[in-house]
Write an enzyme that holds these catalytic residues in place. Structure first.
Site, PDB file in Angstrom:
ATOM      1  N   HIS A 127       0.876  -1.178   0.000  1.00 13.78           N
ATOM      2  CA  HIS A 127       0.000   0.000   0.000  1.00 13.78           C
ATOM      3  C   HIS A 127       0.918   1.234   0.000  1.00 13.78           C
ATOM      4  O   HIS A 127       2.011   1.184   0.549  1.00 13.78           O
ATOM      5  CB  HIS A 127      -0.836  -0.059   1.288  1.00 13.78           C
ATOM      6  CG  HIS A 127      -1.893   0.990   1.414  1.00 13.78           C
ATOM      7  ND1 HIS A 127      -1.615   2.279   1.804  1.00 13.78           N
ATOM      8  CD2 HIS A 127      -3.233   0.941   1.234  1.00 13.78           C
ATOM      9  CE1 HIS A 127      -2.745   2.978   1.861  1.00 13.78           C
ATOM     10  NE2 HIS A 127      -3.740   2.183   1.510  1.00 13.78           N
ATOM     11  N   ASP A 204       3.030  -4.784   8.107  1.00 10.35           N
ATOM     12  CA  ASP A 204       1.833  -3.963   7.955  1.00 10.35           C
ATOM     13  C   ASP A 204       0.626  -4.907   8.085  1.00 10.35           C
ATOM     14  O   ASP A 204       0.289  -5.644   7.160  1.00 10.35           O
ATOM     15  CB  ASP A 204       1.860  -3.266   6.585  1.00 10.35           C
ATOM     16  CG  ASP A 204       0.558  -2.525   6.279  1.00 10.35           C
ATOM     17  OD1 ASP A 204      -0.395  -2.628   7.080  1.00 10.35           O
ATOM     18  OD2 ASP A 204       0.505  -1.856   5.230  1.00 10.35           O
ATOM     19  N   GLN A 207      -4.561  -5.291   6.986  1.00  5.93           N
ATOM     20  CA  GLN A 207      -5.578  -6.224   6.463  1.00  5.93           C
ATOM     21  C   GLN A 207      -5.565  -7.572   7.167  1.00  5.93           C
ATOM     22  O   GLN A 207      -6.470  -8.375   6.960  1.00  5.93           O
ATOM     23  CB  GLN A 207      -5.373  -6.445   4.953  1.00  5.93           C
ATOM     24  CG  GLN A 207      -5.550  -5.201   4.107  1.00  5.93           C
ATOM     25  CD  GLN A 207      -6.974  -4.654   4.122  1.00  5.93           C
ATOM     26  OE1 GLN A 207      -7.938  -5.363   4.425  1.00  5.93           O
ATOM     27  NE2 GLN A 207      -7.127  -3.379   3.806  1.00  5.93           N
ATOM     28  N   CYS A 368      -4.838   2.297  -3.674  1.00  7.22           N
ATOM     29  CA  CYS A 368      -3.627   2.874  -3.060  1.00  7.22           C
ATOM     30  C   CYS A 368      -2.441   1.922  -3.220  1.00  7.22           C
ATOM     31  O   CYS A 368      -1.609   1.797  -2.308  1.00  7.22           O
ATOM     32  CB  CYS A 368      -3.827   3.213  -1.590  1.00  7.22           C
ATOM     33  SG  CYS A 368      -5.109   4.433  -1.317  1.00  7.22           S
TER      34      CYS A 368
HETATM   35  N1  C6P Z   1      -6.365   0.334   2.949  1.00  5.80           N
HETATM   36  C1  C6P Z   1      -8.213  -0.055   1.427  1.00  5.80           C
HETATM   37  O1  C6P Z   1      -9.315   0.214   0.941  1.00  5.80           O
HETATM   38  P1  C6P Z   1      -5.093   3.661   7.191  1.00  5.80           P
HETATM   39  O2  C6P Z   1      -5.701   4.463   6.085  1.00  5.80           O
HETATM   40  O3  C6P Z   1      -3.954   4.380   7.828  1.00  5.80           O
HETATM   41  O4  C6P Z   1      -6.096   3.140   8.161  1.00  5.80           O
HETATM   42  O5  C6P Z   1      -4.496   2.331   6.518  1.00  5.80           O
HETATM   43  C2  C6P Z   1      -3.600   2.422   5.448  1.00  5.80           C
HETATM   44  C3  C6P Z   1      -3.325   1.062   4.906  1.00  5.80           C
HETATM   45  C4  C6P Z   1      -2.049   0.519   5.039  1.00  5.80           C
HETATM   46  N2  C6P Z   1      -1.774  -0.728   4.633  1.00  5.80           N
HETATM   47  C5  C6P Z   1      -2.711  -1.510   4.094  1.00  5.80           C
HETATM   48  C6  C6P Z   1      -2.372  -2.906   3.692  1.00  5.80           C
HETATM   49  C7  C6P Z   1      -4.019  -1.025   3.921  1.00  5.80           C
HETATM   50  O6  C6P Z   1      -4.941  -1.822   3.392  1.00  5.80           O
HETATM   51  C8  C6P Z   1      -4.329   0.301   4.311  1.00  5.80           C
HETATM   52  C9  C6P Z   1      -5.701   0.876   4.055  1.00  5.80           C
HETATM   53  C10 C6P Z   1      -7.707   0.754   2.610  1.00  5.80           C
HETATM   54  O7  C6P Z   1      -7.512  -0.964   0.980  1.00  5.80           O
HETATM   55  C11 C6P Z   1      -7.829   2.220   2.338  1.00  5.80           C
HETATM   56  S1  C6P Z   1      -6.773   2.769   1.042  1.00  5.80           S
END
Ligand code: C6P
Length: 410
Positions: A127, A204, A207, A368
């Protein structure tokens, strides 16, 4: 499909007020859980209860409300500690979310410990939140970023990874489960290999935290990050787990109240963990509401939810494969409940609009993860992601709506 559900999904659905609503006159089918999960009533109530009954700043006041708020805030920290099996309470740092947690490590740790010529390894599946902070620090510190390649199905090339590791490697930062494809990475192997070469590892878990059993001690990762809103909790709050000795060795990320021990105009000494990394008044209500979110997950049990979600994923994948010109991206064995697909001659954005008209929420686009999309040679995908409250019947609604939309678009 005859499925032996391990819990009463219809009963679970009644705990989520939003699932009662309609969209464009149709019952809501919410398949955008990887973006954010819906919230059970207990989570919503915890926020209202805090503001209605014991709203106060924490760790500072000598009055009843402050004591109650502090106790609830710290109880949430304990719940998170158990949720990911951290050894120490103070290894849990509350942040705004995964993005802030990664930035904290990349910038605070990176500023202190990276030197010119050092190397950081990430993967093609990342991401943007696990790419851009590393680019920011790499530019400042003259550090090289290496990227683990993938095969056509999104599996990491572990042989290439092994060859990348060297004494120059200082950090390997990889996604546990890809948000765009659902593919689960072999993080245990990655951590072991990286440690053999003296590198730290950040996982990370944005998910994975909601689906997989997380034991940071068993994993032996150095940092693990995730967001509250993807585990049925509120937005604006997330977690950074770090091994105690590493967090102790790092300088603070932000300066201000709460993170100090003593301030004079000449010199400031910093507070102990976890407060050193929690400058200013935190998002008290939402941190407190993470606790009922974790209790919700624990009550059903991750294993039961995983079984249910695996059934949904298998059913959806089988039905999707029957659609002409549709290709599932990341069609591998080890996956969380995310199915991402493209359809020949159809732009994902057009599809999303037609599905929304039929009450179905999916995510479309690059998720993203633009470098991943470029690597796969596509502009984006349509992604359906499933949670504890989704049903087989909802997948039937999606498949019917998809077939109808394709007829309209072709
Ligand atoms: N993915 C998706 O629709 P935040 O926004 O800080 O809570 O998480 C960011 C983020 C980082 N790593 C991974 C693997 C993610 O999936 C996400 C957030 C959402 O896939 C919003 S783009």
């Amino acid at each position: 499909m005859a499925s032996t559900l391990p819990y009463d999904v219809q009963a679970i659905r009644t705990e989520f007020p939003i699932l009662q609503r309609t969209v464009k006159g149709k019952p809501l089918v919410y398949f955008d859980n990887a973006a954010t999960a819906q919230k059970p009533k207990q989570v919503i109530d915890a926020i209202t209860h805090y503001y209605s009954h014991y709203n106060a700043n924490i760790h500072r006041g000598l009055h009843t409300l402050a004591d109650e708020a502090t106790a609830a805030f710290e109880a949430s920290r304990s719940a998170v500690q158990t949720f990911i099996q951290a050894k120490h309470h103070e290894e849990i740092i509350f942040t705004k979310g995964t993005t802030e947690s990664i930035n904290l490590v990349a910038l605070a740790w990176g500023n202190a410990f990276l030197n010119s010529g050092d190397e950081i390894i990430i993967s093609t599946l990342e991401h943007h939140a696990n790419i851009v902070p590393w680019q920011m620090i790499a530019e400042k510190k003259d550090v090289v970023i290496k990227v683990i390649p993938i095969d056509a199905d999104g599996r990491l090339d572990m042989e290439a990874f092994k060859k990348m590791l060297s004494p120059k490697t200082k950090m390997v930062s990889v996604v546990h489960a890809s948000n765009a494809l659902g593919v689960v990475n072999p993080v245990e192997d990655i951590i072991e290999l990286a440690h053999q070469h003296g590198s730290l590892v950040m996982v990370d878990g944005a998910q994975s935290a909601v689906h997989l059993d997380i034991d940071v001690q068993k994993l032996d990762c150095d940092f693990f990050v995730f967001s509250g809103h993807k585990i049925y909790g509120p937005t604006g709050v997330g977690v950074l787990y770090g091994k105690k000795h590493l967090l102790e060795s790092m300088p603070p990320f932000l300066g201000g109240g709460e993170m100090i021990k003593e301030v004079t105009f000449e010199k400031t000494t910093y507070n102990e963990l976890p407060f050193k990394f929690e400058a200013g008044t935190p998002n008290i209500a939402d941190v407190i509401a993470i606790h009922p979110a974790i209790e919700f997950i624990n009550r059903i049990g991750k294993a039961a939810v995983r079984k249910h979600e695996a059934d949904l994923l298998a059913y959806a994948s089988t039905k999707l494969r029957l659609i002409e010109g549709l290709q599932i991206r990341g069609d591998v064995e080890e996956k969380v409940s995310v199915v991402s697909f493209t359809i020949d001659g159809i732009h994902p954005q057009d599809l999303a609009i037609l599905l929304d008209n039929q009450g179905i929420a999916v995510r479309t686009g690059h998720h993203c993860a633009q470098p991943l999309m470029s690597c796969l040679g596509i502009v984006g995908t349509t992604r359906a992601s499933f949670a504890a409250y989704n049903t087989i019947e909802e997948i039937d609604v999606l498949i019917e709506a998809l077939n109808k939309s394709i007829r309209m678009l072709k």
